[in-house]
Design a protein around this motif. Sequence first.
Motif, PDB file in Angstrom:
ATOM      1  N   ALA A 142       0.732  -1.159  -0.014  1.00 14.92           N
ATOM      2  CA  ALA A 142      -0.019   0.079   0.057  1.00 14.92           C
ATOM      3  C   ALA A 142       0.861   1.296  -0.122  1.00 14.92           C
ATOM      4  O   ALA A 142       0.416   2.191  -0.476  1.00 14.92           O
ATOM      5  CB  ALA A 142      -1.008   0.162   0.972  1.00 14.92           C
ATOM      6  N   ILE A 143       1.956   1.428   0.741  1.00 13.19           N
ATOM      7  CA  ILE A 143       2.872   2.326   0.755  1.00 13.19           C
ATOM      8  C   ILE A 143       3.331   2.655  -0.494  1.00 13.19           C
ATOM      9  O   ILE A 143       3.651   3.762  -1.293  1.00 13.19           O
ATOM     10  CB  ILE A 143       3.855   2.185   1.835  1.00 13.19           C
ATOM     11  N   ILE A 144       3.691   1.426  -1.435  1.00 10.48           N
ATOM     12  CA  ILE A 144       4.458   1.650  -2.421  1.00 10.48           C
ATOM     13  C   ILE A 144       3.627   2.293  -3.553  1.00 10.48           C
ATOM     14  O   ILE A 144       3.843   3.136  -4.337  1.00 10.48           O
ATOM     15  CB  ILE A 144       5.090   0.422  -2.967  1.00 10.48           C
ATOM     16  N   ILE A 145       2.343   1.599  -3.442  1.00  9.39           N
ATOM     17  CA  ILE A 145       1.447   2.049  -4.401  1.00  9.39           C
ATOM     18  C   ILE A 145       0.885   3.492  -4.290  1.00  9.39           C
ATOM     19  O   ILE A 145       0.814   4.240  -5.212  1.00  9.39           O
ATOM     20  CB  ILE A 145       0.019   1.215  -4.469  1.00  9.39           C
ATOM     21  N   ALA A 146       0.888   3.798  -3.241  1.00  8.87           N
ATOM     22  CA  ALA A 146       0.526   5.162  -2.946  1.00  8.87           C
ATOM     23  C   ALA A 146       1.859   6.181  -3.356  1.00  8.87           C
ATOM     24  O   ALA A 146       1.301   7.300  -3.707  1.00  8.87           O
ATOM     25  CB  ALA A 146       0.376   5.322  -1.311  1.00  8.87           C
ATOM     26  N   MET A 203      -8.623   5.485  -8.778  1.00  8.48           N
ATOM     27  CA  MET A 203     -10.165   4.723  -8.628  1.00  8.48           C
ATOM     28  C   MET A 203      -9.898   3.349  -8.920  1.00  8.48           C
ATOM     29  O   MET A 203     -10.658   2.366  -8.411  1.00  8.48           O
ATOM     30  CB  MET A 203     -11.221   5.255  -9.690  1.00  8.48           C
ATOM     31  N   GLY A 204      -8.913   3.021  -9.772  1.00  5.68           N
ATOM     32  CA  GLY A 204      -8.711   1.642  -9.950  1.00  5.68           C
ATOM     33  C   GLY A 204      -8.324   0.833  -8.919  1.00  5.68           C
ATOM     34  O   GLY A 204      -8.769  -0.230  -8.650  1.00  5.68           O
ATOM     35  N   VAL A 205      -7.408   1.315  -8.143  1.00  2.31           N
ATOM     36  CA  VAL A 205      -6.854   0.616  -6.765  1.00  2.31           C
ATOM     37  C   VAL A 205      -7.949   0.505  -5.849  1.00  2.31           C
ATOM     38  O   VAL A 205      -7.729  -0.329  -4.908  1.00  2.31           O
ATOM     39  CB  VAL A 205      -5.671   1.317  -6.254  1.00  2.31           C
ATOM     40  N   LEU A 206      -8.971   1.291  -5.869  1.00  4.04           N
ATOM     41  CA  LEU A 206     -10.250   1.143  -4.875  1.00  4.04           C
ATOM     42  C   LEU A 206     -11.383  -0.105  -5.433  1.00  4.04           C
ATOM     43  O   LEU A 206     -11.986  -0.536  -4.650  1.00  4.04           O
ATOM     44  CB  LEU A 206     -11.025   2.461  -4.793  1.00  4.04           C
ATOM     45  N   LEU A 207     -11.111  -0.342  -6.839  1.00  4.27           N
ATOM     46  CA  LEU A 207     -12.259  -1.292  -7.125  1.00  4.27           C
ATOM     47  C   LEU A 207     -12.125  -2.594  -6.321  1.00  4.27           C
ATOM     48  O   LEU A 207     -13.024  -3.270  -6.166  1.00  4.27           O
ATOM     49  CB  LEU A 207     -11.805  -1.392  -8.702  1.00  4.27           C
ATOM     50  N   PRO A 208     -10.851  -3.260  -6.205  1.00  2.00           N
ATOM     51  CA  PRO A 208     -10.945  -4.628  -5.378  1.00  2.00           C
ATOM     52  C   PRO A 208     -11.795  -4.541  -4.067  1.00  2.00           C
ATOM     53  O   PRO A 208     -12.453  -5.577  -3.464  1.00  2.00           O
ATOM     54  CB  PRO A 208      -9.621  -4.986  -5.297  1.00  2.00           C
ATOM     55  N   TYR A 209     -11.782  -3.532  -3.519  1.00  2.00           N
ATOM     56  CA  TYR A 209     -12.453  -2.991  -2.151  1.00  2.00           C
ATOM     57  C   TYR A 209     -14.027  -3.075  -2.299  1.00  2.00           C
ATOM     58  O   TYR A 209     -14.576  -3.380  -1.328  1.00  2.00           O
ATOM     59  CB  TYR A 209     -11.885  -1.803  -1.587  1.00  2.00           C
ATOM     60  N   VAL A 210     -14.413  -2.553  -3.406  1.00  2.00           N
ATOM     61  CA  VAL A 210     -15.753  -2.480  -3.659  1.00  2.00           C
ATOM     62  C   VAL A 210     -16.359  -3.805  -4.076  1.00  2.00           C
ATOM     63  O   VAL A 210     -17.740  -4.054  -3.583  1.00  2.00           O
ATOM     64  CB  VAL A 210     -15.879  -1.547  -5.105  1.00  2.00           C
ATOM     65  N   VAL A 211     -15.665  -4.877  -4.616  1.00  2.00           N
ATOM     66  CA  VAL A 211     -15.883  -6.270  -4.795  1.00  2.00           C
ATOM     67  C   VAL A 211     -16.449  -6.823  -3.431  1.00  2.00           C
ATOM     68  O   VAL A 211     -15.623  -6.754  -2.581  1.00  2.00           O
ATOM     69  CB  VAL A 211     -15.093  -6.994  -5.658  1.00  2.00           C
ATOM     70  N   THR A 212     -17.373  -7.423  -3.383  1.00  2.00           N
ATOM     71  CA  THR A 212     -18.018  -8.404  -2.473  1.00  2.00           C
ATOM     72  C   THR A 212     -17.032  -9.315  -2.024  1.00  2.00           C
ATOM     73  O   THR A 212     -16.466  -9.915  -2.655  1.00  2.00           O
ATOM     74  CB  THR A 212     -19.498  -8.710  -2.492  1.00  2.00           C
ATOM     75  N   PRO A 213     -16.762  -9.447  -0.599  1.00  2.00           N
ATOM     76  CA  PRO A 213     -15.854 -10.661  -0.069  1.00  2.00           C
ATOM     77  C   PRO A 213     -16.212 -11.830  -0.681  1.00  2.00           C
ATOM     78  O   PRO A 213     -15.364 -12.809  -0.822  1.00  2.00           O
ATOM     79  CB  PRO A 213     -15.982 -10.417   1.467  1.00  2.00           C
ATOM     80  N   TYR A 237      -7.410   0.260  -0.482  1.00  2.33           N
ATOM     81  CA  TYR A 237      -8.042   1.040   0.329  1.00  2.33           C
ATOM     82  C   TYR A 237      -6.946   1.570   1.172  1.00  2.33           C
ATOM     83  O   TYR A 237      -7.004   2.873   1.486  1.00  2.33           O
ATOM     84  CB  TYR A 237      -9.130   0.153   1.210  1.00  2.33           C
ATOM     85  N   ASN A 238      -6.004   0.749   1.746  1.00  2.00           N
ATOM     86  CA  ASN A 238      -5.139   1.311   2.590  1.00  2.00           C
ATOM     87  C   ASN A 238      -4.231   2.326   1.707  1.00  2.00           C
ATOM     88  O   ASN A 238      -3.535   3.328   2.391  1.00  2.00           O
ATOM     89  CB  ASN A 238      -4.202   0.514   3.214  1.00  2.00           C
ATOM     90  N   ALA A 239      -3.881   1.752   0.398  1.00  2.00           N
ATOM     91  CA  ALA A 239      -2.923   2.811  -0.394  1.00  2.00           C
ATOM     92  C   ALA A 239      -3.722   4.265  -0.458  1.00  2.00           C
ATOM     93  O   ALA A 239      -2.803   5.290  -0.727  1.00  2.00           O
ATOM     94  CB  ALA A 239      -2.926   2.204  -1.830  1.00  2.00           C
ATOM     95  N   LEU A 240      -5.039   4.402  -0.470  1.00  2.00           N
ATOM     96  CA  LEU A 240      -5.669   5.585  -0.631  1.00  2.00           C
ATOM     97  C   LEU A 240      -5.402   6.411   0.695  1.00  2.00           C
ATOM     98  O   LEU A 240      -5.314   7.712   0.707  1.00  2.00           O
ATOM     99  CB  LEU A 240      -6.946   5.462  -0.887  1.00  2.00           C
ATOM    100  N   SER A 299      -5.654  -2.965  10.541  1.00  2.00           N
ATOM    101  CA  SER A 299      -5.623  -4.179  10.049  1.00  2.00           C
ATOM    102  C   SER A 299      -5.448  -5.269  11.128  1.00  2.00           C
ATOM    103  O   SER A 299      -5.817  -6.302  10.684  1.00  2.00           O
ATOM    104  CB  SER A 299      -4.312  -3.866   9.237  1.00  2.00           C
ATOM    105  N   THR A 300      -4.770  -5.047  12.109  1.00  2.00           N
ATOM    106  CA  THR A 300      -4.716  -6.057  13.115  1.00  2.00           C
ATOM    107  C   THR A 300      -6.383  -6.319  13.732  1.00  2.00           C
ATOM    108  O   THR A 300      -6.570  -7.563  13.976  1.00  2.00           O
ATOM    109  CB  THR A 300      -4.054  -5.572  14.520  1.00  2.00           C
ATOM    110  N   ILE A 301      -6.951  -5.347  13.753  1.00  2.00           N
ATOM    111  CA  ILE A 301      -8.650  -5.802  14.317  1.00  2.00           C
ATOM    112  C   ILE A 301      -9.139  -6.277  13.360  1.00  2.00           C
ATOM    113  O   ILE A 301      -9.893  -7.353  13.610  1.00  2.00           O
ATOM    114  CB  ILE A 301      -9.225  -4.313  14.763  1.00  2.00           C
TER     115      ILE A 301
END
Length: 333
Positions: A122-126, A141-151, A205-208, A255-257
């Motif tokens: 996430a740090i490298i992508i950011a 917006m592209g890096v956020l698409l995986p977060y939008v997909v349902t688990p 998500y963490n990259a943003l 991320s721990t929680i």
Amino acid sequence: MTAVRSEKSQTARSAGPGSGAANVRSRNGRGPLRHRLSAWDRRYSPYLYISPFFILFAIVGLFPLLYTIWVAAHDWDLIMGQGEFIGGENFAHVLGQRAFWVALRNTLSIFVLSTGPQVLAAIIIAYMLDTHLRARTFWRMGVLLPYVVTPVAVALIFSNLFSQRFGLVNTVLENIGFDPVGWQSEVLPSHIAIATMVNFRWTGYNALIFLAAMQAIPRDLYEQSEIDGAGRVRQFLSVTVPMLRPTIIFVVITSTIGGLQIFDEPRMYDQYGRGGTDGQWQTLTIYLYELGWTRSDFGLASAVAVLLFGLIVAIGIINFTITRRIASSEAKR
């Protein structure tokens, strides 16, 4: 008589035209009441403004936690309901089961395999998104698409990718000369596969979050380091990473929680959803689910929930201690 009248007139003048109104307010009691209401408003209105949060937290957060502790101290069946009070017998029974320790091992293993690479990626992508890229909005917006997909969809896709017989990953490995890996039969490969799902979904998500923190870094620091002869790598290590330390701590804690409560990815990793034939990737949440809904023992399930809560609190205290030490060391410098 003239002297007495002159003294009364001087007294009336000295009292002033507002004294009569003040006397009327004092007799009616409106002045002090309005003053008290204003003082109460200044003193108690801030608490009224923040009270909705605490009320909702008490209803949906604190009460379920206390009720879970109450259920864990009873012999509680799903059908028969509340039984007799047994104290800590449920906790002793759970801690004496091998399945609990296997689930704890799996949870910590998946957490370690997912959190570390996730934060680094996430740090490298950011950092890449913070540079002068073309169509930056599209990539962000592209890096956020995986977060939008349902688990569930992510788990189904990756379970097919890591399938042992017809999975794409094993097919590629066989084509380049490697033996197929037991992604669903062995412990470590199954943890790597599930951690890959988690990283795929949460890295963007963490990259943003890191990107927002990077954009808040003063650009003068980069200009000064460039004047001193620092390259891109040195600027990243000496300027960007130190300035991101509070954000890194925040992402690690969240991320721990989330990692210790992982449920969807391992639950949907195979068609049975029990964490493997021998519990290879059964996490604490799946173990809790099995105790509560498969074995219908709410007492044991609540005991596991309380133990998981204690584990999260313990790791949170460790993170808080590390945060204080880092902050104190930075203050001394």
